[in-house]
Design an enzyme around this catalytic site. Structure first.
Site, PDB file in Angstrom:
ATOM      1  N   ARG A 125       0.730  -1.075   0.155  1.00  0.00           N
ATOM      2  CA  ARG A 125      -0.020   0.251   0.074  1.00  0.00           C
ATOM      3  C   ARG A 125       0.642   0.991   0.582  1.00  0.00           C
ATOM      4  NH1 ARG A 125      -2.822  -3.126   3.761  1.00  0.00           N
ATOM      5  NH2 ARG A 125      -4.472  -4.051   2.833  1.00  0.00           N
ATOM      6  N   LYS A 147       2.280  11.351 -11.065  1.00  0.00           N
ATOM      7  CA  LYS A 147       1.845  10.862 -11.731  1.00  0.00           C
ATOM      8  C   LYS A 147       2.287   9.303 -12.198  1.00  0.00           C
ATOM      9  CE  LYS A 147      -1.802  13.528 -14.885  1.00  0.00           C
ATOM     10  NZ  LYS A 147      -2.159  14.016 -16.067  1.00  0.00           N
ATOM     11  N   GLU A 189       8.018  18.238 -25.323  1.00  0.00           N
ATOM     12  CA  GLU A 189       7.332  18.598 -23.573  1.00  0.00           C
ATOM     13  C   GLU A 189       8.005  19.398 -23.261  1.00  0.00           C
ATOM     14  OE1 GLU A 189       4.291  16.652 -22.784  1.00  0.00           O
ATOM     15  OE2 GLU A 189       4.565  14.857 -22.766  1.00  0.00           O
ATOM     16  N   LYS A 231       5.528  23.296 -14.328  1.00  0.00           N
ATOM     17  CA  LYS A 231       4.825  21.539 -14.007  1.00  0.00           C
ATOM     18  C   LYS A 231       4.826  22.005 -11.816  1.00  0.00           C
ATOM     19  CE  LYS A 231       3.917  17.762 -14.233  1.00  0.00           C
ATOM     20  NZ  LYS A 231       3.802  15.964 -15.024  1.00  0.00           N
ATOM     21  N   GLU A 241      -5.616  16.501 -10.996  1.00  0.00           N
ATOM     22  CA  GLU A 241      -6.331  17.387 -11.901  1.00  0.00           C
ATOM     23  C   GLU A 241      -7.850  16.993 -12.485  1.00  0.00           C
ATOM     24  OE1 GLU A 241      -4.786  15.596 -15.323  1.00  0.00           O
ATOM     25  OE2 GLU A 241      -6.154  15.320 -16.497  1.00  0.00           O
ATOM     26  N   ARG A 245      -4.631  21.313 -14.208  1.00  0.00           N
ATOM     27  CA  ARG A 245      -3.520  20.771 -14.553  1.00  0.00           C
ATOM     28  C   ARG A 245      -3.438  19.648 -15.266  1.00  0.00           C
ATOM     29  NH1 ARG A 245      -0.046  15.462 -10.801  1.00  0.00           N
ATOM     30  NH2 ARG A 245       0.980  14.807 -12.529  1.00  0.00           N
ATOM     31  N   HIS A 252      -2.108  15.670 -26.439  1.00  0.00           N
ATOM     32  CA  HIS A 252      -2.023  14.563 -25.963  1.00  0.00           C
ATOM     33  C   HIS A 252      -3.306  13.899 -26.717  1.00  0.00           C
ATOM     34  CE1 HIS A 252       1.530  16.244 -23.459  1.00  0.00           C
ATOM     35  NE2 HIS A 252       1.426  14.262 -22.921  1.00  0.00           N
ATOM     36  N   HIS A 256      -2.042  10.160 -28.079  1.00  0.00           N
ATOM     37  CA  HIS A 256      -2.777   9.551 -27.800  1.00  0.00           C
ATOM     38  C   HIS A 256      -2.791   8.521 -28.644  1.00  0.00           C
ATOM     39  CE1 HIS A 256      -1.707  10.054 -22.579  1.00  0.00           C
ATOM     40  NE2 HIS A 256      -1.100  10.030 -23.385  1.00  0.00           N
ATOM     41  N   HIS A 269       6.478   8.461 -27.760  1.00  0.00           N
ATOM     42  CA  HIS A 269       5.054   9.688 -26.861  1.00  0.00           C
ATOM     43  C   HIS A 269       5.915  10.612 -27.173  1.00  0.00           C
ATOM     44  CE1 HIS A 269       2.492  10.356 -23.842  1.00  0.00           C
ATOM     45  NE2 HIS A 269       3.593  11.147 -23.267  1.00  0.00           N
TER      46      HIS A 269
HETATM   47  P1  NAD Z   1      11.130   5.295 -22.506  1.00  0.00           P
HETATM   48  O1  NAD Z   1      11.100   6.141 -20.757  1.00  0.00           O
HETATM   49  O2  NAD Z   1      10.735   4.479 -23.665  1.00  0.00           O
HETATM   50  O3  NAD Z   1      12.997   6.299 -22.718  1.00  0.00           O
HETATM   51  C1  NAD Z   1      13.012   6.315 -24.071  1.00  0.00           C
HETATM   52  C2  NAD Z   1      14.611   5.451 -24.623  1.00  0.00           C
HETATM   53  O4  NAD Z   1      16.024   6.160 -24.538  1.00  0.00           O
HETATM   54  C3  NAD Z   1      14.394   4.157 -23.922  1.00  0.00           C
HETATM   55  O5  NAD Z   1      14.812   3.224 -25.234  1.00  0.00           O
HETATM   56  C4  NAD Z   1      15.584   4.006 -23.197  1.00  0.00           C
HETATM   57  O6  NAD Z   1      16.045   2.594 -22.547  1.00  0.00           O
HETATM   58  C5  NAD Z   1      16.523   5.131 -23.559  1.00  0.00           C
HETATM   59  N1  NAD Z   1      16.983   5.666 -22.370  1.00  0.00           N
HETATM   60  C6  NAD Z   1      16.320   5.941 -21.547  1.00  0.00           C
HETATM   61  N2  NAD Z   1      17.493   6.840 -20.929  1.00  0.00           N
HETATM   62  C7  NAD Z   1      18.750   7.381 -21.220  1.00  0.00           C
HETATM   63  C8  NAD Z   1      19.594   6.954 -21.420  1.00  0.00           C
HETATM   64  N3  NAD Z   1      20.432   8.673 -20.621  1.00  0.00           N
HETATM   65  N4  NAD Z   1      20.937   6.687 -22.311  1.00  0.00           N
HETATM   66  C9  NAD Z   1      20.947   6.024 -23.168  1.00  0.00           C
HETATM   67  N5  NAD Z   1      19.448   5.457 -23.876  1.00  0.00           N
HETATM   68  C10 NAD Z   1      18.101   5.972 -22.716  1.00  0.00           C
HETATM   69  O7  NAD Z   1      10.584   7.223 -22.998  1.00  0.00           O
HETATM   70  P2  NAD Z   1      10.401   8.646 -22.312  1.00  0.00           P
HETATM   71  O8  NAD Z   1       9.991   9.077 -23.772  1.00  0.00           O
HETATM   72  O9  NAD Z   1      11.328   8.689 -21.226  1.00  0.00           O
HETATM   73  O10 NAD Z   1       8.833   8.410 -21.723  1.00  0.00           O
HETATM   74  C11 NAD Z   1       7.957   8.210 -22.389  1.00  0.00           C
HETATM   75  C12 NAD Z   1       6.822   7.189 -20.644  1.00  0.00           C
HETATM   76  O11 NAD Z   1       6.185   8.953 -20.643  1.00  0.00           O
HETATM   77  C13 NAD Z   1       5.769   7.109 -21.961  1.00  0.00           C
HETATM   78  O12 NAD Z   1       4.997   5.956 -21.532  1.00  0.00           O
HETATM   79  C14 NAD Z   1       4.057   8.100 -21.935  1.00  0.00           C
HETATM   80  O13 NAD Z   1       3.605   7.269 -20.910  1.00  0.00           O
HETATM   81  C15 NAD Z   1       4.828   8.511 -20.016  1.00  0.00           C
HETATM   82  N6  NAD Z   1       4.809  10.168 -19.248  1.00  0.00           N
HETATM   83  C16 NAD Z   1       4.685   9.819 -18.613  1.00  0.00           C
HETATM   84  C17 NAD Z   1       3.991  11.542 -17.822  1.00  0.00           C
HETATM   85  C18 NAD Z   1       3.911  11.577 -16.332  1.00  0.00           C
HETATM   86  O14 NAD Z   1       3.148  12.589 -15.684  1.00  0.00           O
HETATM   87  N7  NAD Z   1       3.628  10.571 -15.238  1.00  0.00           N
HETATM   88  C19 NAD Z   1       4.229  12.836 -18.504  1.00  0.00           C
HETATM   89  C20 NAD Z   1       4.880  12.179 -20.049  1.00  0.00           C
HETATM   90  C21 NAD Z   1       4.999  11.060 -20.050  1.00  0.00           C
HETATM   91  N1  GLY Z   2       2.191  15.072 -18.365  1.00  0.00           N
HETATM   92  C1  GLY Z   2       1.302  15.441 -17.679  1.00  0.00           C
HETATM   93  C2  GLY Z   2       0.840  15.446 -16.638  1.00  0.00           C
HETATM   94  O1  GLY Z   2       1.609  15.285 -15.226  1.00  0.00           O
HETATM   95  O2  GLY Z   2      -0.495  16.005 -15.842  1.00  0.00           O
END
Ligand code: NAD
Ligand code: GLY
Length: 366
Positions: A125, A147, A189, A231, A241, A245, A252, A256, A269
């Protein structure tokens, strides 16, 4: 090379408040980890790409603070951001007998951060977790604000929780190894924060886009800082949200649909968000909310950032079905984040005919 000084950006959320540390060499700096929750055990959740690069350096720092530092490398990729992969985290924690004080460290991009955060929210939890984002996208967005989620075959980020980290460590040096395509995805972003909240920052990005692509550390430090400040402001006003937010989801709704429609991992993404922003800006202009000049302006900036600006060909009905699964949708009605005068955003529905025009204008031919 000029090394920027370390910056701390606070996120004010009452007892869930925390700091984002932004700078160079932070992984190896004791100050990055000082004052975090103490526990016998720590688990570093990473992936098969990032772990070989950075996990042993992080583990060496954490060995000073924890008796046992466990490591788990998840399969890499958005297509693995699912329930089966999430279970691997619980298998490791339970298999090693980790208690409810265990600190989970997410070392990776947004995929690792979202999954490790969700696992930390659910394990017994809730156990403390720390974000160590290694992509530009994760440093400016996903690691901040709490998130956490996994994908479902029917919709992106549909299963998740709000769960704040205890700290976020943005070490800009970790971006040195990031593939160029991933750097561009992170720039999407960053660009997002301009039209929704800060026109001066949009101007600054236009001036510094080449420096950002060249990974100039001073430029990256400013971009990560300003993005995190915006942010932090939005999240501290509306953590869960209830309203405001949602503006962080500019681009998106279209984005999406592209990601899910093409299959997770085909479009990154950030790539989908970049194209989605151009489409959402056009929808805003067609609704008379913003000057139409924003559309080519964003198109050019995204292109200079190395992002695709034409959506893939998909039947209109498929677009609409996918966008109805968006979390902003209410009673089946799609709601878009729209620019309401440059630097301000709102969330509202739009007539289907206008949405169809936008999709037709910005999609590649079938
Ligand atoms: P990712 O986590 O898939 O990373 C991208 C690629 O880069 C992967 O292959 C990873 O292994 C590689 N990588 C990461 N760091 C590296 C480094 N320093 N050197 C070499 N390779 C590296 O993609 P991302 O763009 O970081 O994240 C996308 C995800 O984030 C999506 O799932 C999206 O939905 C989510 N997201 C969440 C929020 C939130 O608020 N929680 C906001 C925006 C996006
Ligand atoms: N990336 C959107 C949020 O964090 O609300």
């Amino acid at each position: 090379m000029n090394t920027p000084a370390t910056i701390h950006v606070p996120i004010a959320l009452g007892e869930r408040s925390y700091d984002i540390h932004i700078g160079c060499g932070l992984l190896a700096e004791a100050a990055s980890w000082a004052g975090l929750p103490a526990s016998a055990d720590a688990l570093i959740v990473s992936n098969t790409t990032v772990a070989p690069l950075y996990a042993s350096r992080l583990a060496a720092q954490l060995a000073v603070r924890h008796r046992r530092v466990l490591q788990l490398a998840l399969p890499d990729g958005e297509q693995h951001k699912d329930a089966a992969t999430l279970t691997l985290v619980y298998d490791q924690l339970l298999g090693a007998g980790c208690d409810r004080k265990t600190v989970v460290y997410a070392l990776g991009g947004g995929v690792v951060g979202d999954m490790a955060g969700f696992a930390a929210a659910c394990y017994m939890r809730g156990v403390p977790f720390v974000q160590v984002p290694t992509t530009l996208l994760a440093q400016v967005d996903s690691s901040v604000g709490g998130k956490t989620a996994i994908n479902h075959p029917l919709g992106k980020n549909m299963i998740g929780a709000f769960y704040q980290p205890a700290r976020v460590i943005c070490d800009l040096d970790l971006l040195d190894t990031l593939p160029e395509r991933e750097l561009s995805a992170g720039l999407a972003e960053i660009i997002k924060y301009g039209p929704i909240a800060d026109v001066v920052f949009l101007d600054w990005i236009e001036t510094h886009i080449d420096a950002l692509r060249a990974r100039d550390k001073a430029a990256l430090a400013h971009a990560v800082r300003r993005s995190c400040e915006i942010k932090a402001w939005v999240v501290s006003m509306d953590e869960r949200e209830g309203g405001l937010r949602a503006i962080l989801n500019f681009g998106h709704t279209f984005g999406h649909a592209i990601e899910t429609g093409q299959g997770y991992g085909v479009w990154l993404h950030g790539e989908a968000v970049g194209c989605g922003m151009v489409m959402a800006a056009d929808l805003s202009a067609r609704l008379g909310l913003v000057d139409a000049a924003l559309v080519p302006r964003l198109q050019q900036l995204c292109a200079r950032a190395g992002l695709p600006v034409r959506a893939p060909a998909m039947p209109l009905a498929r677009w609409m079905d996918l966008m109805r699964v968006d979390k902003k949708a209410e009673a089946g009605e799609i709601r878009f984040v729209l620019i309401n005068g440059l630097g301000r955003a709102l969330v509202r529905p739009a007539p289907d005919a206008l949405v169809a025009d936008v999709i037709a204008t910005h999609s590649l031919p079938a």
